[in-house]
Design a protein around this motif. Structure first.
Motif, PDB file in Angstrom:
ATOM      1  N   GLY A 247      -1.137   2.672 -12.532  1.00  0.00           N
ATOM      2  CA  GLY A 247      -2.066   3.763 -12.271  1.00  0.00           C
ATOM      3  C   GLY A 247      -2.553   3.834 -10.831  1.00  0.00           C
ATOM      4  O   GLY A 247      -3.488   4.581 -10.531  1.00  0.00           O
ATOM      5  N   ILE A 248      -1.926   3.082  -9.932  1.00  0.00           N
ATOM      6  CA  ILE A 248      -2.298   3.094  -8.518  1.00  0.00           C
ATOM      7  C   ILE A 248      -1.236   3.898  -7.769  1.00  0.00           C
ATOM      8  O   ILE A 248      -0.091   3.457  -7.645  1.00  0.00           O
ATOM      9  CB  ILE A 248      -2.385   1.664  -7.929  1.00  0.00           C
ATOM     10  CG1 ILE A 248      -3.242   0.750  -8.804  1.00  0.00           C
ATOM     11  CG2 ILE A 248      -2.877   1.707  -6.495  1.00  0.00           C
ATOM     12  CD1 ILE A 248      -4.703   1.100  -8.887  1.00  0.00           C
ATOM     13  N   VAL A 249      -1.606   5.075  -7.295  1.00  0.00           N
ATOM     14  CA  VAL A 249      -0.629   5.975  -6.674  1.00  0.00           C
ATOM     15  C   VAL A 249      -0.156   5.443  -5.322  1.00  0.00           C
ATOM     16  O   VAL A 249      -0.901   4.730  -4.638  1.00  0.00           O
ATOM     17  CB  VAL A 249      -1.197   7.403  -6.507  1.00  0.00           C
ATOM     18  CG1 VAL A 249      -1.530   8.013  -7.855  1.00  0.00           C
ATOM     19  CG2 VAL A 249      -2.407   7.418  -5.594  1.00  0.00           C
TER      20      VAL A 249
ATOM     21  N   GLU B 164       0.820  -1.217   0.000  1.00  0.00           N
ATOM     22  CA  GLU B 164       0.000   0.000   0.000  1.00  0.00           C
ATOM     23  C   GLU B 164       0.851   1.264   0.000  1.00  0.00           C
ATOM     24  O   GLU B 164       0.484   2.259  -0.630  1.00  0.00           O
ATOM     25  CB  GLU B 164      -0.923   0.008   1.218  1.00  0.00           C
ATOM     26  CG  GLU B 164      -1.993  -1.055   1.180  1.00  0.00           C
ATOM     27  CD  GLU B 164      -2.875  -1.057   2.412  1.00  0.00           C
ATOM     28  OE1 GLU B 164      -4.002  -1.536   2.311  1.00  0.00           O
ATOM     29  OE2 GLU B 164      -2.440  -0.580   3.478  1.00  0.00           O
ATOM     30  N   GLU B 165       1.972   1.235   0.691  1.00  0.00           N
ATOM     31  CA  GLU B 165       2.832   2.418   0.767  1.00  0.00           C
ATOM     32  C   GLU B 165       3.415   2.769  -0.599  1.00  0.00           C
ATOM     33  O   GLU B 165       3.512   3.933  -0.967  1.00  0.00           O
ATOM     34  CB  GLU B 165       3.959   2.193   1.771  1.00  0.00           C
ATOM     35  CG  GLU B 165       4.804   3.428   1.999  1.00  0.00           C
ATOM     36  CD  GLU B 165       5.817   3.271   3.115  1.00  0.00           C
ATOM     37  OE1 GLU B 165       6.398   4.293   3.504  1.00  0.00           O
ATOM     38  OE2 GLU B 165       6.034   2.143   3.602  1.00  0.00           O
TER      39      GLU B 165
ATOM     40  N   ASN C 270     -11.819  -3.956 -10.474  1.00  0.00           N
ATOM     41  CA  ASN C 270     -11.446  -4.544 -11.768  1.00  0.00           C
ATOM     42  C   ASN C 270      -9.935  -4.572 -11.992  1.00  0.00           C
ATOM     43  O   ASN C 270      -9.470  -4.984 -13.044  1.00  0.00           O
ATOM     44  CB  ASN C 270     -12.146  -3.813 -12.917  1.00  0.00           C
ATOM     45  CG  ASN C 270     -11.719  -2.361 -13.026  1.00  0.00           C
ATOM     46  OD1 ASN C 270     -11.055  -1.825 -12.143  1.00  0.00           O
ATOM     47  ND2 ASN C 270     -12.120  -1.714 -14.096  1.00  0.00           N
ATOM     48  N   TRP C 271      -9.158  -4.146 -11.001  1.00  0.00           N
ATOM     49  CA  TRP C 271      -7.694  -4.194 -11.092  1.00  0.00           C
ATOM     50  C   TRP C 271      -7.262  -5.646 -11.088  1.00  0.00           C
ATOM     51  O   TRP C 271      -7.840  -6.493 -10.413  1.00  0.00           O
ATOM     52  CB  TRP C 271      -7.086  -3.454  -9.897  1.00  0.00           C
ATOM     53  CG  TRP C 271      -5.593  -3.408  -9.897  1.00  0.00           C
ATOM     54  CD1 TRP C 271      -4.803  -2.527 -10.560  1.00  0.00           C
ATOM     55  CD2 TRP C 271      -4.694  -4.266  -9.187  1.00  0.00           C
ATOM     56  NE1 TRP C 271      -3.471  -2.791 -10.317  1.00  0.00           N
ATOM     57  CE2 TRP C 271      -3.391  -3.855  -9.469  1.00  0.00           C
ATOM     58  CE3 TRP C 271      -4.882  -5.357  -8.341  1.00  0.00           C
ATOM     59  CZ2 TRP C 271      -2.269  -4.477  -8.945  1.00  0.00           C
ATOM     60  CZ3 TRP C 271      -3.754  -5.980  -7.817  1.00  0.00           C
ATOM     61  CH2 TRP C 271      -2.474  -5.544  -8.118  1.00  0.00           C
ATOM     62  N   VAL C 272      -6.228  -5.948 -11.861  1.00  0.00           N
ATOM     63  CA  VAL C 272      -5.682  -7.310 -11.883  1.00  0.00           C
ATOM     64  C   VAL C 272      -4.183  -7.275 -11.626  1.00  0.00           C
ATOM     65  O   VAL C 272      -3.521  -6.257 -11.853  1.00  0.00           O
ATOM     66  CB  VAL C 272      -5.967  -8.028 -13.227  1.00  0.00           C
ATOM     67  CG1 VAL C 272      -7.461  -8.235 -13.430  1.00  0.00           C
ATOM     68  CG2 VAL C 272      -5.369  -7.288 -14.399  1.00  0.00           C
TER      69      VAL C 272
ATOM     70  N   ASP D 143      -9.151   0.588  -1.553  1.00  0.00           N
ATOM     71  CA  ASP D 143      -9.377   1.632  -2.548  1.00  0.00           C
ATOM     72  C   ASP D 143      -8.870   1.269  -3.943  1.00  0.00           C
ATOM     73  O   ASP D 143      -9.064   2.020  -4.895  1.00  0.00           O
ATOM     74  CB  ASP D 143      -8.729   2.949  -2.089  1.00  0.00           C
ATOM     75  CG  ASP D 143      -9.362   3.454  -0.797  1.00  0.00           C
ATOM     76  OD1 ASP D 143     -10.577   3.252  -0.614  1.00  0.00           O
ATOM     77  OD2 ASP D 143      -8.629   4.041   0.018  1.00  0.00           O
ATOM     78  N   VAL D 144      -8.204   0.120  -4.050  1.00  0.00           N
ATOM     79  CA  VAL D 144      -7.776  -0.365  -5.366  1.00  0.00           C
ATOM     80  C   VAL D 144      -9.041  -0.816  -6.101  1.00  0.00           C
ATOM     81  O   VAL D 144      -9.862  -1.531  -5.525  1.00  0.00           O
ATOM     82  CB  VAL D 144      -6.766  -1.533  -5.230  1.00  0.00           C
ATOM     83  CG1 VAL D 144      -6.475  -2.157  -6.585  1.00  0.00           C
ATOM     84  CG2 VAL D 144      -5.475  -1.050  -4.570  1.00  0.00           C
TER      85      VAL D 144
END
Length: 60
Positions: free
Chosen positions: A29-31, A21-22, A42-44, A38-39
């Motif tokens: 595209g995941i900051v 997470e950090e 539909n993220w894989v 919060d991911v």
């Protein structure tokens, strides 16, 4: 952002990819600092295409 609670790490049970997470997954595209909850659903997994259900929390 909820920085009082420590960041967690998630393991892909299919290929062993680690989502921290950090660190996030900026190339996906995941900051950095994005909590697992919060991911997007539909993220894989960027390594093997596994879905979020195939990840498990790693207790360190």
């Amino acid at each position: 952002m909820d920085s009082e609670q420590g960041y967690k790490t998630w393991l892909c049970l299919i290929c062993g990819y680690i989502y921290d997470e950090e660190l996030g997954a900026p190339e996906e595209g995941i900051v950095p600092g994005t909590r697992w909850a919060d991911v997007p659903m539909n993220w894989v997994c960027p390594e093997c295409g596994a879905r979020k259900e195939d990840f498990e929390l790693i207790e360190i």
